[in-house]
Scaffold this motif. Structure first.
Motif, PDB file in Angstrom:
ATOM      1  N   ILE A 106     -11.851 -14.173 -21.273  1.00 44.55           N
ATOM      2  CA  ILE A 106     -12.589 -12.922 -21.073  1.00 44.55           C
ATOM      3  C   ILE A 106     -13.286 -12.985 -19.710  1.00 44.55           C
ATOM      4  N   GLU A 107     -12.920 -12.043 -18.848  1.00 43.49           N
ATOM      5  CA  GLU A 107     -13.543 -11.968 -17.525  1.00 43.49           C
ATOM      6  C   GLU A 107     -14.652 -10.923 -17.578  1.00 43.49           C
ATOM      7  N   LEU A 108     -15.854 -11.339 -17.225  1.00 39.25           N
ATOM      8  CA  LEU A 108     -17.002 -10.432 -17.229  1.00 39.25           C
ATOM      9  C   LEU A 108     -17.287  -9.927 -15.819  1.00 39.25           C
ATOM     10  N   ILE A 109     -17.602  -8.645 -15.729  1.00 45.60           N
ATOM     11  CA  ILE A 109     -17.910  -8.002 -14.458  1.00 45.60           C
ATOM     12  C   ILE A 109     -19.307  -7.399 -14.561  1.00 45.60           C
ATOM     13  N   GLN A 110     -20.118  -7.645 -13.543  1.00 50.74           N
ATOM     14  CA  GLN A 110     -21.453  -7.050 -13.548  1.00 50.74           C
ATOM     15  C   GLN A 110     -21.343  -5.582 -13.140  1.00 50.74           C
ATOM     16  N   VAL A 111     -21.970  -4.727 -13.938  1.00 53.46           N
ATOM     17  CA  VAL A 111     -21.910  -3.283 -13.741  1.00 53.46           C
ATOM     18  C   VAL A 111     -23.339  -2.755 -13.598  1.00 53.46           C
ATOM     19  N   MET A 112     -23.522  -1.840 -12.687  1.00 59.03           N
ATOM     20  CA  MET A 112     -24.844  -1.220 -12.533  1.00 59.03           C
ATOM     21  C   MET A 112     -25.113  -0.331 -13.745  1.00 59.03           C
ATOM     22  N   ARG A 113     -26.325  -0.394 -14.250  1.00 57.32           N
ATOM     23  CA  ARG A 113     -26.695   0.372 -15.451  1.00 57.32           C
ATOM     24  C   ARG A 113     -26.349   1.845 -15.341  1.00 57.32           C
ATOM     25  N   GLU A 114     -26.582   2.427 -14.191  1.00 56.93           N
ATOM     26  CA  GLU A 114     -26.332   3.852 -14.042  1.00 56.93           C
ATOM     27  C   GLU A 114     -24.839   4.196 -14.092  1.00 56.93           C
ATOM     28  N   ASP A 115     -23.961   3.201 -13.960  1.00 54.10           N
ATOM     29  CA  ASP A 115     -22.520   3.461 -13.998  1.00 54.10           C
ATOM     30  C   ASP A 115     -21.927   3.410 -15.403  1.00 54.10           C
ATOM     31  N   ILE A 116     -22.663   2.877 -16.362  1.00 55.92           N
ATOM     32  CA  ILE A 116     -22.132   2.743 -17.721  1.00 55.92           C
ATOM     33  C   ILE A 116     -21.759   4.100 -18.314  1.00 55.92           C
ATOM     34  N   LYS A 117     -22.561   5.124 -18.057  1.00 55.42           N
ATOM     35  CA  LYS A 117     -22.252   6.457 -18.588  1.00 55.42           C
ATOM     36  C   LYS A 117     -20.950   6.990 -18.007  1.00 55.42           C
ATOM     37  N   ASN A 118     -20.753   6.777 -16.711  1.00 55.28           N
ATOM     38  CA  ASN A 118     -19.509   7.242 -16.079  1.00 55.28           C
ATOM     39  C   ASN A 118     -18.296   6.482 -16.602  1.00 55.28           C
ATOM     40  N   ILE A 119     -18.465   5.217 -16.883  1.00 53.11           N
ATOM     41  CA  ILE A 119     -17.354   4.446 -17.462  1.00 53.11           C
ATOM     42  C   ILE A 119     -17.018   5.016 -18.834  1.00 53.11           C
ATOM     43  N   LYS A 120     -18.041   5.272 -19.640  1.00 54.35           N
ATOM     44  CA  LYS A 120     -17.806   5.838 -20.977  1.00 54.35           C
ATOM     45  C   LYS A 120     -17.168   7.223 -20.902  1.00 54.35           C
ATOM     46  N   LYS A 121     -17.462   7.964 -19.818  1.00 55.67           N
ATOM     47  CA  LYS A 121     -16.857   9.297 -19.632  1.00 55.67           C
ATOM     48  C   LYS A 121     -15.449   9.199 -19.040  1.00 55.67           C
ATOM     49  N   ARG A 122     -14.994   7.956 -18.809  1.00 55.59           N
ATOM     50  CA  ARG A 122     -13.658   7.667 -18.267  1.00 55.59           C
ATOM     51  C   ARG A 122     -13.502   8.193 -16.841  1.00 55.59           C
ATOM     52  N   ASP A 123     -14.582   8.077 -16.058  1.00 55.55           N
ATOM     53  CA  ASP A 123     -14.575   8.514 -14.667  1.00 55.55           C
ATOM     54  C   ASP A 123     -13.723   7.563 -13.826  1.00 55.55           C
ATOM     55  N   LEU A 124     -12.644   8.086 -13.280  1.00 55.91           N
ATOM     56  CA  LEU A 124     -11.656   7.282 -12.557  1.00 55.91           C
ATOM     57  C   LEU A 124     -12.267   6.521 -11.386  1.00 55.91           C
ATOM     58  N   SER A 125     -13.036   7.188 -10.541  1.00 52.90           N
ATOM     59  CA  SER A 125     -13.549   6.519  -9.339  1.00 52.90           C
ATOM     60  C   SER A 125     -14.506   5.382  -9.697  1.00 52.90           C
ATOM     61  N   THR A 126     -15.349   5.583 -10.690  1.00 52.80           N
ATOM     62  CA  THR A 126     -16.281   4.527 -11.103  1.00 52.80           C
ATOM     63  C   THR A 126     -15.513   3.345 -11.660  1.00 52.80           C
ATOM     64  N   ILE A 127     -14.559   3.619 -12.534  1.00 49.25           N
ATOM     65  CA  ILE A 127     -13.782   2.535 -13.160  1.00 49.25           C
ATOM     66  C   ILE A 127     -12.992   1.766 -12.117  1.00 49.25           C
ATOM     67  N   GLU A 128     -12.332   2.459 -11.229  1.00 48.72           N
ATOM     68  CA  GLU A 128     -11.521   1.771 -10.205  1.00 48.72           C
ATOM     69  C   GLU A 128     -12.390   0.982  -9.230  1.00 48.72           C
ATOM     70  N   GLN A 129     -13.592   1.475  -8.984  1.00 47.98           N
ATOM     71  CA  GLN A 129     -14.527   0.738  -8.124  1.00 47.98           C
ATOM     72  C   GLN A 129     -14.738  -0.660  -8.680  1.00 47.98           C
ATOM     73  N   TYR A 130     -14.899  -0.784  -9.988  1.00 49.61           N
ATOM     74  CA  TYR A 130     -15.137  -2.093 -10.596  1.00 49.61           C
ATOM     75  C   TYR A 130     -13.857  -2.901 -10.766  1.00 49.61           C
ATOM     76  N   LEU A 131     -12.781  -2.248 -11.111  1.00 54.03           N
ATOM     77  CA  LEU A 131     -11.531  -2.974 -11.324  1.00 54.03           C
ATOM     78  C   LEU A 131     -10.940  -3.483 -10.004  1.00 54.03           C
ATOM     79  N   ASN A 132     -11.224  -2.819  -8.910  1.00 55.15           N
ATOM     80  CA  ASN A 132     -10.663  -3.223  -7.612  1.00 55.15           C
ATOM     81  C   ASN A 132     -11.606  -4.074  -6.788  1.00 55.15           C
ATOM     82  N   ALA A 133     -12.788  -4.336  -7.305  1.00 50.79           N
ATOM     83  CA  ALA A 133     -13.784  -5.123  -6.532  1.00 50.79           C
ATOM     84  C   ALA A 133     -13.370  -6.566  -6.442  1.00 50.79           C
TER      85      ALA A 133
END
Length: 178
Positions: free
Chosen positions: A151-178
């Motif tokens: 299991i690979e853990l990624i640190q996420v900014m608290r304010e981005d959790i809502k966008n991830i839950k909303k399936r926001d492409l740019s937020t999700i890709e920001q973390y997956l491509n970091a």
């Protein structure tokens, strides 16, 4: 801190005080018990830990890469969800608390808010995969559990959790491509 948070914090402190008293009272029974009964007592204390309300900052800020991927708009996961994965397994926390001879309500509150009540977000499947590495007989450190379970853990900014839950492409890709 608003009034609602203050009420919640008081409830958490009250539960920690009560649980500390229970642990202190049950410790002699635990010490003299056989292995099966010790495991049962650890399960009871572990369940009590689970039912203490979570502090506002209980989430560590870490989410598994797989959990983030599951929210990607192109994911084949129809209804993705996070599992709250305690950093310290509840039975391990219970054993450590039962062994702590200096335990009192204030110490338990501190340990709960800083250590035993903290959680990461992972997928339900990862949660199941981690179980074999969280057993009291094999657990060493939280990081080892995730490493062994892949299991690979990624640190996420608290304010981005809502966008991830909303399936926001740019937020999700920001973390997956970091």
């Amino acid at each position: 801190m608003n009034e609602r948070q203050l009420i919640k914090e008081k409830k958490i402190a009250g539960h920690c005080n009560a649980l500390a008293e229970v642990i202190i009272a049950i410790r002699p029974t635990y010490i003299s018990a056989e292995l099966q009964q010790k495991a049962f007592i650890e399960t009871i204390i572990g369940a009590a830990i689970w039912y203490i309300p979570k502090p506002t900052d209980a989430w560590t800020g870490f989410i598994s890469r797989q959990a983030i991927k599951s929210f990607h708009p192109k994911s084949d996961v129809d209804k993705p969800k996070f599992s709250e994965e305690h950093v310290y397994p509840r039975k391990v926390s219970a054993r450590l608390l039962l062994d702590n001879l200096g335990l009192n309500g204030d110490l338990l509150l501190n340990l709960f808010t800083k250590k035993y009540g903290r959680f990461h977000y992972i997928t339900p499947g990862e949660n199941k995969a981690a179980i074999q590495y969280q057993k009291s007989s094999v657990f060493t450190e939280p990081e080892e559990v995730y490493k062994q379970a892949g299991i690979e853990l990624i640190q996420v900014m608290r304010e981005d959790i809502k966008n991830i839950k909303k399936r926001d492409l740019s937020t999700i890709e920001q973390y997956l491509n970091a």
